[in-house]
Design a protein around this motif. Structure first.
Motif, mmCIF file in Angstrom:
data_model
loop_
_atom_site.group_PDB
_atom_site.id
_atom_site.type_symbol
_atom_site.label_atom_id
_atom_site.label_comp_id
_atom_site.label_asym_id
_atom_site.label_seq_id
_atom_site.Cartn_x
_atom_site.Cartn_y
_atom_site.Cartn_z
ATOM 1 N N PRO A 186 -35.097 50.167 -129.619
ATOM 2 C CA PRO A 186 -34.843 49.776 -128.227
ATOM 3 C C PRO A 186 -33.523 49.023 -128.029
ATOM 4 C CG PRO A 186 -37.114 49.276 -128.845
ATOM 5 C CD PRO A 186 -36.420 49.723 -130.091
ATOM 6 N N LYS A 187 -33.080 48.273 -129.037
ATOM 7 C CA LYS A 187 -31.795 47.573 -128.868
ATOM 8 C C LYS A 187 -30.641 48.565 -128.830
ATOM 9 C CE LYS A 187 -31.941 44.510 -132.230
ATOM 10 N NZ LYS A 187 -33.316 44.749 -132.709
ATOM 11 N N GLY A 188 -30.658 49.510 -129.758
ATOM 12 C CA GLY A 188 -29.600 50.518 -129.772
ATOM 13 C C GLY A 188 -29.625 51.337 -128.492
ATOM 14 N N ALA A 189 -30.826 51.652 -128.011
ATOM 15 C CA ALA A 189 -30.952 52.439 -126.776
ATOM 16 C C ALA A 189 -30.403 51.656 -125.586
ATOM 17 C CB ALA A 189 -32.411 52.826 -126.554
ATOM 18 N N SER A 249 -37.450 43.401 -137.499
ATOM 19 C CA SER A 249 -36.039 43.096 -137.807
ATOM 20 C C SER A 249 -35.235 44.342 -138.149
ATOM 21 C CB SER A 249 -35.960 42.124 -138.986
ATOM 22 O OG SER A 249 -36.355 42.761 -140.190
ATOM 23 N N ASN A 250 -35.892 45.419 -138.460
ATOM 24 C CA ASN A 250 -35.251 46.647 -138.954
ATOM 25 C C ASN A 250 -34.555 46.447 -140.294
ATOM 26 O OD1 ASN A 250 -35.903 48.889 -137.278
ATOM 27 N ND2 ASN A 250 -34.860 47.837 -135.622
ATOM 28 N N GLY A 251 -34.958 45.376 -140.992
ATOM 29 C CA GLY A 251 -34.502 45.221 -142.370
ATOM 30 C C GLY A 251 -33.300 44.327 -142.518
ATOM 31 N N ARG A 283 -40.393 33.764 -136.167
ATOM 32 C CA ARG A 283 -40.688 35.190 -136.040
ATOM 33 C C ARG A 283 -39.578 35.859 -135.240
ATOM 34 N NH1 ARG A 283 -44.302 33.131 -131.975
ATOM 35 N NH2 ARG A 283 -43.910 34.159 -129.981
ATOM 36 N N ARG A 284 -39.457 37.161 -135.425
ATOM 37 C CA ARG A 284 -38.463 37.938 -134.673
ATOM 38 C C ARG A 284 -39.171 38.970 -133.814
ATOM 39 N NH1 ARG A 284 -35.365 35.858 -138.660
ATOM 40 N NH2 ARG A 284 -33.122 35.768 -138.232
ATOM 41 N N ASN A 325 -32.212 39.539 -130.642
ATOM 42 C CA ASN A 325 -31.394 39.339 -131.833
ATOM 43 C C ASN A 325 -30.843 37.929 -131.840
ATOM 44 O OD1 ASN A 325 -30.171 40.067 -134.264
ATOM 45 N ND2 ASN A 325 -28.233 40.355 -133.204
ATOM 46 N N ASN A 326 -31.379 37.109 -132.713
ATOM 47 C CA ASN A 326 -30.954 35.721 -132.835
ATOM 48 C C ASN A 326 -30.764 35.114 -131.442
ATOM 49 O OD1 ASN A 326 -31.151 35.957 -135.599
ATOM 50 N ND2 ASN A 326 -29.067 36.686 -135.814
#
Ligand code: MGD
Ligand code: MGD
Ligand code: SF4
Ligand code: MO
Length: 754
Positions: free
Chosen positions: A45-48, A175-177, A621-622, A627-628
């Motif tokens: 969703p962030k990239g989108a 976090s996607n790693g 937690r994330r 993002n931060n």
């Protein structure tokens, strides 16, 4: 007119290739690039939401300069004049260490952040360097430095081939790693399960990642080092050690066995809240798996024994023969790495070559703890100068580091501060000069850092998807000009910075016997570089000198920038391959299993067997759509479950008289904050969880959407005194806190809880 352009996503470590839709110079859509050699169409969703992140109306468009106490729009020339006038007198009067540098997380997500800060640090000659690493992964650098002699030699779990993954303190489904660059991490974990592999997750919370696992162990926060030591103990105790082909590269095996002798499963179980039988099973399964990888991240780093836990992660990989073998944990080889030198003893890794001025924290990897930044500014000592000027690049430590209130005040007391930041936020509002980089669509991208941590060797480069808007300056040029202004060369041509780096690098390379350009003329080599500008020429140079490079003609089939540009979806360089002993730079030339600083820290770990605070402890937690500290200003990425609430277990809620949704007060050593309670059994009893990066309610910021739902700054609960001593990393997890309903009368609140 509508068109598409490729752009590697800079919003997390997964580095997905995106296909952007561009209408009239604006990004109006983003989808995964199906032809990307690495990410193969994955997008989150962030990239989108790349377009919304890119075109946030609150992004600054022009530099700001403080005049009569107020930040006003200024020209670039005025801004750099102000930088030179602000920094040079401090250097001249008080010396270079009086200028602090703070580098935040997005520096690892921009080309500018990779190429220029090292030049700035060297040019200024300051030892007052603070980065996001000491609120993150410094323990891993230190353990790698001690084990392998190279702080950047970080083994990465071979996600796509392993049979068994033991994942500790990481939640890649959100976090996607991290320190494991793997587009579609969730899909790769599902594939592991689908091929019959085993996933164990160790996390005090039942995260989305834990729900995917075969086994979830809700460890007591901060005790992973004990847990892992016991697993290693069982491997020794039950004769399960099998380093395989790596045995000849190891030293210290017997000492290691002796050092862990008393850390039995039975001894650690009460501290970890994981029973001894389970720990034995973990060890046996790890040893029995055809291949296995142990992988630890934030939850195992940002704790009092972060370096020991990080060390033990690799120790387990080594003892089970999984280090440096396919399916285990391997050292990636990125295209911009230096050409591998021949294997053999190196210089080793030293800690504490200097110390912070106030609390005498040892440096690690050239850095001082970000937790100590405030005191290095606000506390005079007889020895050395306090920091009086600060250069902050892509950093928001007022929210991301412990005790933001103190740092907030300290920043306000500086003689001069410059922020390179697209936003006027909690930190940059203190700057005398704010230099805004262009949005990501207007910037080029190459992952210098994350390709060295990727689960597959590959290389990709994307040029700016849209040209710089009028009045914008590339971040690479901003940083080059900042270097010149800060080092007494204000006004020189910024291209001179790149020319100087190229000159130095090539002059060094031609003197190195193992270099493909040994003995050649650096000027001749420099003339061969291609690229549209200085940063591209530097990329070309690194590629050509690197492990896959053309060596400036030595290998005509090798990699160059031209070759990379001819492959817009990237070039796959194959799966991770065994590399030992080449990456080792220890003095012995071996993997040093029980380095002296680690051995000296083990008594502190043993003491932790008996430490068990009676009350609640806090973990972070994330959230996937966050993002931060800097993405709460994008409406498309906020709301829903992405909120700053305090997770607490139903048993704790009942005992404390807290109802779901009700505001609670949370108190820690550094202060007190308020947040709504979210009662959920996804956290284990005794543990509460609050996300970081919130607290957008300070005056003088310009992030309007974030300010509308500011949340609370979790790091205000910390006073900055809790550190992992070896790495200087902040303790952000497993911190004692007290919680009470806001409705409870003052005075009677916290006392009743313990
Ligand atoms: N309690 C708690 N605290 C934590 C953590 C935690 O888990 N718990 N996590 C820690 C971790 S892992 C990290 S990495 C840190 C992160 O903390 P920081 O390093 O402070 O990073 P961010 O909060 O992401 O802030 C990044 C800043 O960079 C700016 N920025 C965004 N894009 C660009 C760009 O392209 N160029 C420039 N120059 N600036 C840009 C943003 O506006 C923002 O001001 O937080 C740490 N703090
Ligand atoms: N969506 C999103 N993605 C991000 C970021 C973000 O803010 N949002 N930040 C990026 C950054 S800078 C980083 S460094 C990475 C971090 O990537 P991860 O390390 O995967 O970060 P988290 O999702 O915070 O997962 C850490 C987990 O550790 C657990 N934990 C806490 N304390 C302990 C403990 O003592 N022991 C164990 N075993 N577990 C513990 C927490 O409950 C949490 O689930 O994510 C990156 N990606
Ligand atoms: S996973 Fe990370 S790199 Fe991939 S699209 Fe999402 S934010 Fe971008
Ligand atoms: Mo991070």
């Amino acid at each position: 007119m509508s068109r598409t352009a490729l752009r590697i996503c800079p919003l997390c470590e997964a580095t997905c290739g995106l296909t952007l839709t561009i209408d009239d110079g604006r990004v109006t859509g983003a989808r995964g690039d199906r032809d990307d050699v690495f990410s193969k169409g994955f997008v989150c969703p962030k990239g989108a939401a790349f377009g919304a992140v890119d075109s946030d109306p609150d992004r600054l468009r022009t530099p700001l300069v403080r005049v009569d106490g107020e930040l006003r729009e200024a020209t670039w020339a005025e801004a750099f004049d102000a930088v030179a006038a602000g920094i040079r007198p401090v250097v001249e009067r008080h010396g270079p260490h009086a200028v602090g540098i703070v580098l935040g997380n997005p520096n690892v997500h921009t080309m500018a952040g990779a190429l220029y800060p090292p030049v700035l640090i060297a040019g200024l000659g300051t030892r007052s360097l603070f980065t996001a690493s000491t609120v993150d992964q410094m323990p891993k650098h230190v353990s790698s430095g001690l084990l392998f002699g190279d702080a950047n030699a970080i083994p990465v779990p071979d996600l796509d081939r392993t049979d068994h993954l033991l994942l500790i303190g990481a939640n890649p489904l959100e976090s996607n790693g991290s320190l494991c660059t793997a587009p579609d991490f969730p899909g790769r974990l599902k594939a592991l399960r689908a091929r019959g592999g085993t996933l164990t997750v160790i996390d005090p919370r039942r995260t989305r990642t834990a729900r995917l696992a075969d086994r979830h162990l809700a460890v007591r926060p901060g005790t992973d080092a004990l847990l892992l030591a016991a697993v290693a103990h069982v491997l020794f105790d039950e004769g399960l050690i099998d380093p395989g082909e790596r045995a000849s590269h190891l030293t210290g095996l017997d000492d290691l066995a002796a050092a862990l002798r008393d850390l039995t499963p039975e001894a650690v179980a009460p501290a970890c809240d994981v029973d001894a039988a389970t720990l034995r099973t973990l060890a046996r399964e790890l040893a029995a798996a055809p291949t296995a990888a142990v992988y630890g991240r934030i939850g195992s780093c940002t704790v009092p024994h972060g370096t020991l836990a990080s060390w033990l992660v690799d120790v387990l990989n080594i003892l089970t023969g999984n280090l440096d073998r396919p399916g285990g944990a391997l050292f990636p080889q990125a295209a911009t790495d230096r050409a591998p030198r021949p294997a053999g003893p190196g210089r080793g890794f030293a800690l504490g070559r200097w110390h912070s001025r106030v609390s005498r924290h040892p440096e690690a990897k050239g850095e001082l703890p970000l937790s100590a930044l405030a005191e290095e500014i606000d506390t005079p000592t007889d020895e050395g100068e306090p920091i009086r000027a600060l250069v902050a690049v892509a950093a928001n430590p007022v929210l991301s580091a412990p005790d933001g209130d103190r740092l907030d005040k300290a920043l306000g007391s500086l003689d001069f501060m410059v922020s390179v930041d697209p936003y006027l936020n909690e930190t940059s509002r203190h700057a005398d000069v704010v230099l805004p980089p262009p949005p990501p669509a207007q910037s080029p991208h190459h992952d210098f850092a994350f390709n060295t941590l990727a689960v597959r060797n590959q290389v990709r480069y994307t040029r700016p998807a849209v040209p710089l808007e009028p009045g914008r300056m590339a971040e690479t040029e901003i940083l080059a000009r900042l270097i010149l202004a800060a080092t007494g060369m204000h006004g020189a041509d910024p291209a001179a910075v790149d020319t100087m780096v190229i000159d130095q690098t090539l002059s060094k390379a031609v003197r190195e016997p193992h270099s493909p350009v040994h003995g050649r003329d650096p000027k001749e080599l420099a003339a061969l570089l291609t690229g549209a500008d200085g940063p591209e020429r530097r990329l070309d140079m690194m590629l050509r000198l690197g492990p896959y490079g053309d060596g400036f003609g030595a290998d005509p089939d090798g990699l160059t920038l031209e070759e990379l540009l001819a492959h817009p979806h990237g070039i796959d360089l194959g799966p991770l391959r065994p590399r030992l002993p080449q990456p080792l730079k220890t003095r012995s030339g071996k993997v040093e299993l029980l380095p002296e600083p680690i051995a000296a820290d083990l008594p502190r770990l043993r003491a932790a067997l008996d430490e068990r605070p009676a009350g609640l402890v806090l973990v972070g937690r994330r959230h996937l759509r966050s993002n931060n500290s800097w993405m709460h200003n994008v409406p498309a990425l906020t709301g829903g479950s992405n909120r700053c609430t305090l997770h607490l277990h139903p048993e704790d809620a009942e005992r404390l008289g807290v109802r779901d949704g009700e505001p609670v007060r949370i108190k820690g050593a550094g202060g007190e904050v308020t947040a709504p309670a979210e009662v959920t059994d996804a956290v284990r009893p005794g543990v509460v969880s609050l996300p970081h990066g919130w607290g957008h309610d300070r005056p003088g910021t310009r992030t309007r959407h974030a300010a509308a739902d500011p949340g609370a700054n979790v790091n205000q609960l910390l006073d900055g005194s809790l550190l992992d001593p070896l790495s200087g990393n902040a303790v952000l997890n497993g911190v004692p806190v007290e919680v009470a309903p806001l409705s409870a009368a003052a005075g009677e609140t916290f006392g009743a809880l313990t």
